[in-house]
Scaffold this motif. Structure first.
Motif, PDB file in Angstrom:
ATOM      1  N   ASN A   5       0.846  -1.186   0.000  1.00 25.91           N
ATOM      2  CA  ASN A   5       0.000   0.000   0.000  1.00 25.91           C
ATOM      3  C   ASN A   5       0.887   1.242   0.000  1.00 25.91           C
ATOM      4  O   ASN A   5       2.121   1.156   0.077  1.00 25.91           O
ATOM      5  N   VAL A   6       0.247   2.386  -0.099  1.00 26.12           N
ATOM      6  CA  VAL A   6       0.996   3.640  -0.196  1.00 26.12           C
ATOM      7  C   VAL A   6       1.849   3.867   1.050  1.00 26.12           C
ATOM      8  O   VAL A   6       3.000   4.322   0.968  1.00 26.12           O
ATOM      9  N   ALA A   7       1.305   3.551   2.227  1.00 26.08           N
ATOM     10  CA  ALA A   7       2.048   3.748   3.470  1.00 26.08           C
ATOM     11  C   ALA A   7       3.329   2.926   3.479  1.00 26.08           C
ATOM     12  O   ALA A   7       4.401   3.412   3.885  1.00 26.08           O
ATOM     13  N   GLU A   8       3.251   1.687   3.033  1.00 25.49           N
ATOM     14  CA  GLU A   8       4.438   0.837   2.995  1.00 25.49           C
ATOM     15  C   GLU A   8       5.482   1.385   2.022  1.00 25.49           C
ATOM     16  O   GLU A   8       6.687   1.370   2.308  1.00 25.49           O
ATOM     17  N   GLN A   9       5.014   1.852   0.877  1.00 28.87           N
ATOM     18  CA  GLN A   9       5.941   2.425  -0.099  1.00 28.87           C
ATOM     19  C   GLN A   9       6.577   3.699   0.460  1.00 28.87           C
ATOM     20  O   GLN A   9       7.776   3.945   0.273  1.00 28.87           O
ATOM     21  N   GLY A  24       6.814  10.256  16.822  1.00 29.86           N
ATOM     22  CA  GLY A  24       5.459  10.767  16.734  1.00 29.86           C
ATOM     23  C   GLY A  24       4.529  10.174  17.763  1.00 29.86           C
ATOM     24  O   GLY A  24       4.947   9.463  18.689  1.00 29.86           O
ATOM     25  N   VAL A  25       3.239  10.483  17.609  1.00 37.09           N
ATOM     26  CA  VAL A  25       2.168   9.936  18.434  1.00 37.09           C
ATOM     27  C   VAL A  25       1.190   9.259  17.491  1.00 37.09           C
ATOM     28  O   VAL A  25       0.745   9.870  16.508  1.00 37.09           O
ATOM     29  N   VAL A  26       0.858   8.007  17.758  1.00 42.73           N
ATOM     30  CA  VAL A  26      -0.010   7.239  16.863  1.00 42.73           C
ATOM     31  C   VAL A  26      -1.432   7.797  16.891  1.00 42.73           C
ATOM     32  O   VAL A  26      -1.821   8.490  17.822  1.00 42.73           O
ATOM     33  N   GLY A  27      -2.207   7.448  15.858  1.00 40.32           N
ATOM     34  CA  GLY A  27      -3.611   7.831  15.874  1.00 40.32           C
ATOM     35  C   GLY A  27      -4.254   7.887  14.497  1.00 40.32           C
ATOM     36  O   GLY A  27      -3.615   8.319  13.530  1.00 40.32           O
ATOM     37  N   ASP A  28      -5.479   7.461  14.429  1.00 36.27           N
ATOM     38  CA  ASP A  28      -6.434   7.508  13.310  1.00 36.27           C
ATOM     39  C   ASP A  28      -5.793   7.555  11.934  1.00 36.27           C
ATOM     40  O   ASP A  28      -5.335   6.545  11.408  1.00 36.27           O
ATOM     41  N   SER A  29      -5.704   8.725  11.331  1.00 33.87           N
ATOM     42  CA  SER A  29      -5.226   8.841   9.949  1.00 33.87           C
ATOM     43  C   SER A  29      -3.778   8.415   9.772  1.00 33.87           C
ATOM     44  O   SER A  29      -3.341   8.118   8.659  1.00 33.87           O
ATOM     45  N   LEU A  30      -3.028   8.355  10.859  1.00 30.23           N
ATOM     46  CA  LEU A  30      -1.618   7.980  10.800  1.00 30.23           C
ATOM     47  C   LEU A  30      -1.408   6.465  10.932  1.00 30.23           C
ATOM     48  O   LEU A  30      -0.317   5.954  10.669  1.00 30.23           O
ATOM     49  N   ASN A  31      -2.462   5.754  11.307  1.00 30.39           N
ATOM     50  CA  ASN A  31      -2.317   4.330  11.621  1.00 30.39           C
ATOM     51  C   ASN A  31      -1.732   3.485  10.490  1.00 30.39           C
ATOM     52  O   ASN A  31      -0.907   2.597  10.756  1.00 30.39           O
ATOM     53  N   PRO A  32      -2.110   3.696   9.223  1.00 28.38           N
ATOM     54  CA  PRO A  32      -1.507   2.868   8.169  1.00 28.38           C
ATOM     55  C   PRO A  32       0.016   3.023   8.090  1.00 28.38           C
ATOM     56  O   PRO A  32       0.727   2.045   7.845  1.00 28.38           O
ATOM     57  N   VAL A  33       0.522   4.233   8.311  1.00 27.01           N
ATOM     58  CA  VAL A  33       1.968   4.461   8.263  1.00 27.01           C
ATOM     59  C   VAL A  33       2.647   3.811   9.473  1.00 27.01           C
ATOM     60  O   VAL A  33       3.701   3.165   9.342  1.00 27.01           O
ATOM     61  N   VAL A  34       2.054   3.960  10.653  1.00 33.32           N
ATOM     62  CA  VAL A  34       2.629   3.354  11.853  1.00 33.32           C
ATOM     63  C   VAL A  34       2.686   1.830  11.699  1.00 33.32           C
ATOM     64  O   VAL A  34       3.674   1.183  12.066  1.00 33.32           O
ATOM     65  N   ASP A  35       1.641   1.257  11.125  1.00 29.19           N
ATOM     66  CA  ASP A  35       1.642  -0.188  10.918  1.00 29.19           C
ATOM     67  C   ASP A  35       2.703  -0.602   9.900  1.00 29.19           C
ATOM     68  O   ASP A  35       3.328  -1.660  10.045  1.00 29.19           O
ATOM     69  N   ALA A  36       2.926   0.226   8.895  1.00 24.26           N
ATOM     70  CA  ALA A  36       3.991  -0.062   7.923  1.00 24.26           C
ATOM     71  C   ALA A  36       5.365  -0.014   8.583  1.00 24.26           C
ATOM     72  O   ALA A  36       6.247  -0.817   8.270  1.00 24.26           O
ATOM     73  N   VAL A  37       5.549   0.915   9.517  1.00 22.37           N
ATOM     74  CA  VAL A  37       6.802   0.970  10.269  1.00 22.37           C
ATOM     75  C   VAL A  37       6.963  -0.294  11.117  1.00 22.37           C
ATOM     76  O   VAL A  37       8.058  -0.879  11.189  1.00 22.37           O
ATOM     77  N   ARG A  38       5.877  -0.731  11.745  1.00 25.34           N
ATOM     78  CA  ARG A  38       5.927  -1.937  12.581  1.00 25.34           C
ATOM     79  C   ARG A  38       6.443  -3.138  11.799  1.00 25.34           C
ATOM     80  O   ARG A  38       7.184  -3.976  12.340  1.00 25.34           O
ATOM     81  N   ARG A  39       6.119  -3.194  10.519  1.00 20.96           N
ATOM     82  CA  ARG A  39       6.479  -4.358   9.711  1.00 20.96           C
ATOM     83  C   ARG A  39       7.755  -4.164   8.904  1.00 20.96           C
ATOM     84  O   ARG A  39       8.094  -4.993   8.068  1.00 20.96           O
ATOM     85  N   ASN A  40       8.467  -3.060   9.152  1.00 24.58           N
ATOM     86  CA  ASN A  40       9.706  -2.785   8.421  1.00 24.58           C
ATOM     87  C   ASN A  40      10.866  -2.782   9.416  1.00 24.58           C
ATOM     88  O   ASN A  40      10.947  -1.897  10.279  1.00 24.58           O
ATOM     89  N   ALA A 165      -3.202   6.748   2.202  1.00 25.91           N
ATOM     90  CA  ALA A 165      -2.125   5.937   2.767  1.00 25.91           C
ATOM     91  C   ALA A 165      -2.471   4.453   2.751  1.00 25.91           C
ATOM     92  O   ALA A 165      -1.590   3.594   2.645  1.00 25.91           O
ATOM     93  N   ASP A 166      -3.758   4.141   2.829  1.00 29.70           N
ATOM     94  CA  ASP A 166      -4.204   2.751   2.884  1.00 29.70           C
ATOM     95  C   ASP A 166      -4.495   2.169   1.505  1.00 29.70           C
ATOM     96  O   ASP A 166      -4.775   0.970   1.396  1.00 29.70           O
ATOM     97  N   HIS A 167      -4.451   3.002   0.466  1.00 34.46           N
ATOM     98  CA  HIS A 167      -4.705   2.527  -0.895  1.00 34.46           C
ATOM     99  C   HIS A 167      -3.540   1.683  -1.400  1.00 34.46           C
ATOM    100  O   HIS A 167      -2.395   1.825  -0.948  1.00 34.46           O
ATOM    101  N   ALA A 168      -3.840   0.833  -2.370  1.00 30.31           N
ATOM    102  CA  ALA A 168      -2.767   0.070  -3.022  1.00 30.31           C
ATOM    103  C   ALA A 168      -1.830   1.027  -3.742  1.00 30.31           C
ATOM    104  O   ALA A 168      -2.267   1.981  -4.402  1.00 30.31           O
ATOM    105  N   ALA A 169      -0.552   0.754  -3.594  1.00 31.11           N
ATOM    106  CA  ALA A 169       0.441   1.572  -4.288  1.00 31.11           C
ATOM    107  C   ALA A 169       0.493   1.184  -5.754  1.00 31.11           C
ATOM    108  O   ALA A 169       0.177   0.039  -6.116  1.00 31.11           O
ATOM    109  N   PRO A 170       0.903   2.112  -6.606  1.00 28.64           N
ATOM    110  CA  PRO A 170       1.110   1.747  -8.003  1.00 28.64           C
ATOM    111  C   PRO A 170       2.266   0.764  -8.117  1.00 28.64           C
ATOM    112  O   PRO A 170       3.007   0.538  -7.157  1.00 28.64           O
ATOM    113  N   GLU A 171       2.414   0.185  -9.267  1.00 26.17           N
ATOM    114  CA  GLU A 171       3.543  -0.705  -9.478  1.00 26.17           C
ATOM    115  C   GLU A 171       4.816   0.005  -9.045  1.00 26.17           C
ATOM    116  O   GLU A 171       4.998   1.204  -9.278  1.00 26.17           O
ATOM    117  N   LYS A 172       5.706  -0.784  -8.446  1.00 25.72           N
ATOM    118  CA  LYS A 172       6.904  -0.182  -7.868  1.00 25.72           C
ATOM    119  C   LYS A 172       7.647   0.647  -8.905  1.00 25.72           C
ATOM    120  O   LYS A 172       8.041   0.132  -9.960  1.00 25.72           O
TER     121      LYS A 172
END
Length: 580
Positions: A5-9, A24-40, A165-172
């Motif tokens: 997704n866009v956040a992961e990219q 930062g401080v986690v929350g709502d609209s930022l959650n997809p990015v925080v989750d991408a950090v968790r998995r990186n 941020a939660d949308h699928a990213a375009p091809e790399k």
């Protein structure tokens, strides 16, 4: 393999740019990015208690490492809290990328819950502030933001709606090279030719140095030796130019000391090296002035120039030093060195007199003992206010220590958040937060961040139960102090309640032992030192124009305090002065 997704990219691109942490401080609209950090595994999320801390910490990390720092805030009030720390990073020329997450893209402009316009709000404190409005736009926009932050040494802000941020990213996309360092800038031949002529024509040359002399200490010393020039500095130039400097005449400006003021006013030619020194009332208006700066927008905005030289200090001096004629006459240099030593001798007694019996404790004494006991490669983060004074006059640079603070933006409460960012870069390096009680209590919640991450920051708290710099401002205006007193707790007890080492010091004889125990402690520690609220800072030369908007006494008294080891440095330099 699942599609990104866009956040992961987004997070992948940050790691390619060298970002190690996202504060930062986690929350709502930022959650997809925080989750991408968790998995990186290449990047960590640092959970602070206030987004302002996140921005200060990212800026401090960037200043210590020279790499891109990063911070993030959720939509509306969350990212709005970043703004003060981002202002400081931008004015300190620290490369920082800030992520301002946003409300759903379909609701922008419709008065939605927590709606702000971050792409507009942050424009004044950034080189680049834009919003990502589609997944296809993200990679190029983020790359552009990174290159603005790194290439222009400041802040970039990227606004990212949470749904995108939660949308699928375009091809790399193709991995284009990212700019991660700055080039050197060499002045033009015409400017070098003119500057050589001006130096050769002048009998008395003074160098006044700022933060732009970073990495050019040897070149400045060689140049000063060749033209027999005294070398003064601004506050941000102290850590780069004062040490191992036999031509040192101190610091000019509102926190100044020694003979820097005289040296800049009694010369024939003043050369400003890498400084955007803001206090033009301290600059002469009757001598020729040359300014050398890598940022052309700085040239001539503080004083009228006889020559503007666009280039970084090191490259400019490499071009200049071989070409100027060696000056043999040391009279001006030696006279300024003697003035400098005399000026320091005249004030040192104020801080040494009965200091070990004085209660409340002299803050000058605290700073002096701290300077002696701290590591040779310690990082000092300094609160705005009187802590600036004590750091400027007592913390001795040596080429390995760092001293950072809100020296251009002048924000309260910067020391503790900056210490967090500095300590994360190296847990084994001593980091000391020189905090005032006003600044510390403003952001005290993030003392818990030290505890949560077991960061071994040592908070040295100058506790005088007042906003003493503000009291001085009132004194300047002829006003009685009002609204400046504070009823403080036992901060050491608070630190212990948080799970940290805490000790309170009320007598001078207790100080050295308390500092030693704090430095020896492996985790976070706080030393609450009850200091004299009547300690004042007075520069050696003041006028009505100089005091406008700043805390200075209108009297002609010399500063009520000493200058630490600087007096020994000045005495040592006098050994180089030829005797008649």
């Amino acid at each position: 393999m699942a599609k990104q997704n866009v956040a992961e990219q987004f997070v992948d691109i940050l790691t390619r740019a060298g970002v190690k942490r996202l504060y930062g401080v986690v929350g709502d609209s930022l959650n997809p990015v925080v989750d991408a950090v968790r998995r990186n595994s290449a990047i960590d999320w640092v959970h602070v208690r206030h987004e302002e801390t996140a921005a200060f910490a990212a800026g401090a990390e960037a200043q210590i490492t020279g790499r891109l720092g990063a911070c993030a805030g959720s939509c509306g009030p969350g990212n709005l809290h970043l703004i003060n720390g981002l202002y400081d990073a931008h004015r300190s020329m620290a490369p920082v990328l800030a992520l301002a997450s946003h409300i759903p893209s379909s609701e922008i402009g419709l008065g939605y819950f927590q709606e702000t316009h971050p792409d507009q709000l942050f424009r004044e404190c950034s080189h680049y502030s834009e919003m990502i409005s589609s997944p296809q736009q993200m990679p190029r926009l983020l790359q552009t933001a990174i290159q603005h932050a790194v290439g222009r040494s400041g802040v970039s802000v990227v606004t990212l709606p949470g749904d995108i941020a939660d949308h699928a990213a375009p091809e790399k996309p193709a991995e284009t090279a990212l700019v991660t360092s700055r080039p050197t800038v060499r002045p033009g031949d015409a400017e070098i030719d003119r500057l050589v002529d001006m130096i050769d024509e002048a009998e008395k040359v003074t160098l006044f140095c700022g933060a732009g002399t970073k990495g050019a200490h040897a070149e400045v010393m060689e140049f000063a030796q060749k033209i027999k020039s005294p070398v003064g500095h601004a506050l941000r130039g102290k850590e780069w130019i004062q040490y191992d400097n036999p031509y040192d005449v101190g610091m000019s400006g509102l926190l100044g000391y020694g003979a820097a003021y005289e040296a800049t006013h009694e010369c024939d030619l003043l050369i400003l090296l890498g400084t955007d020194f803001p206090y033009n009332a301290f600059l002469p208006d009757d001598v020729r002035i040359v300014q050398v700066d890598v940022r052309p927008e700085n040239l001539g905005r503080r004083s009228k120039l006889d020559l503007a030289v666009w280039g970084d200090v090191k490259e400019t001096l490499n071009c200049l030093t071989p070409r100027v004629r060696t000056k043999d006459n040391r009279r001006f240099l030696d006279r300024m060195l003697k003035k400098h030593a005399d000026a320091l001798e005249g004030v040192v007694k104020a801080y040494t007199r009965k200091v070990e019996k004085h209660v409340p404790i002299h803050p000058e004494y605290v700073a002096s003992v701290l300077d002696e006991m701290a590591d040779d490669d310690a990082v000092f983060t300094v609160d705005t206010g009187m802590c600036n004074v004590w750091a400027a006059r007592y913390i001795s640079p040596n080429g390995r220590r760092r001293v950072i603070g809100s020296f251009s933006h002048g924000s309260m409460a910067n020391a503790l958040p900056m210490a967090i960012g500095a300590q994360f870069t190296d847990r084994g390096r001593q980091v000391v937060s020189m905090s005032g009680d006003g600044g510390f209590t403003m952001m005290m919640g993030d003392f818990l961040t030290l505890v949560q991450y077991d960061l071994p920051v040592k908070v040295i708290l100058f506790n005088n139960s007042s906003l003493s710099m503000v009291e001085l401002e009132m004194l300047v205006a002829g006003l009685p102090s009002y609204g400046t007193a504070m009823k403080n707790p036992d901060f050491a007890a608070v630190a212990r309640a948080c799970g940290a080492h805490g000790v309170r010091v009320e007598k001078p004889k207790e100080l050295a032992g308390a500092l030693k125990s704090a430095f020896k402690h492996k985790g976070p520690a706080l030393v609450d030192i009850v200091t004299d609220p009547n300690a004042l800072s007075i520069p050696p030369k003041i006028s009505k124009e100089m005091v406008t908007g700043f805390a200075l006494s209108a009297s002609k008294m010399v500063l009520d305090g000493g200058v630490g080891r600087m007096v020994q440095m000045a005495r040592s330099n006098l050994r180089n002065v030829p005797r008649p």
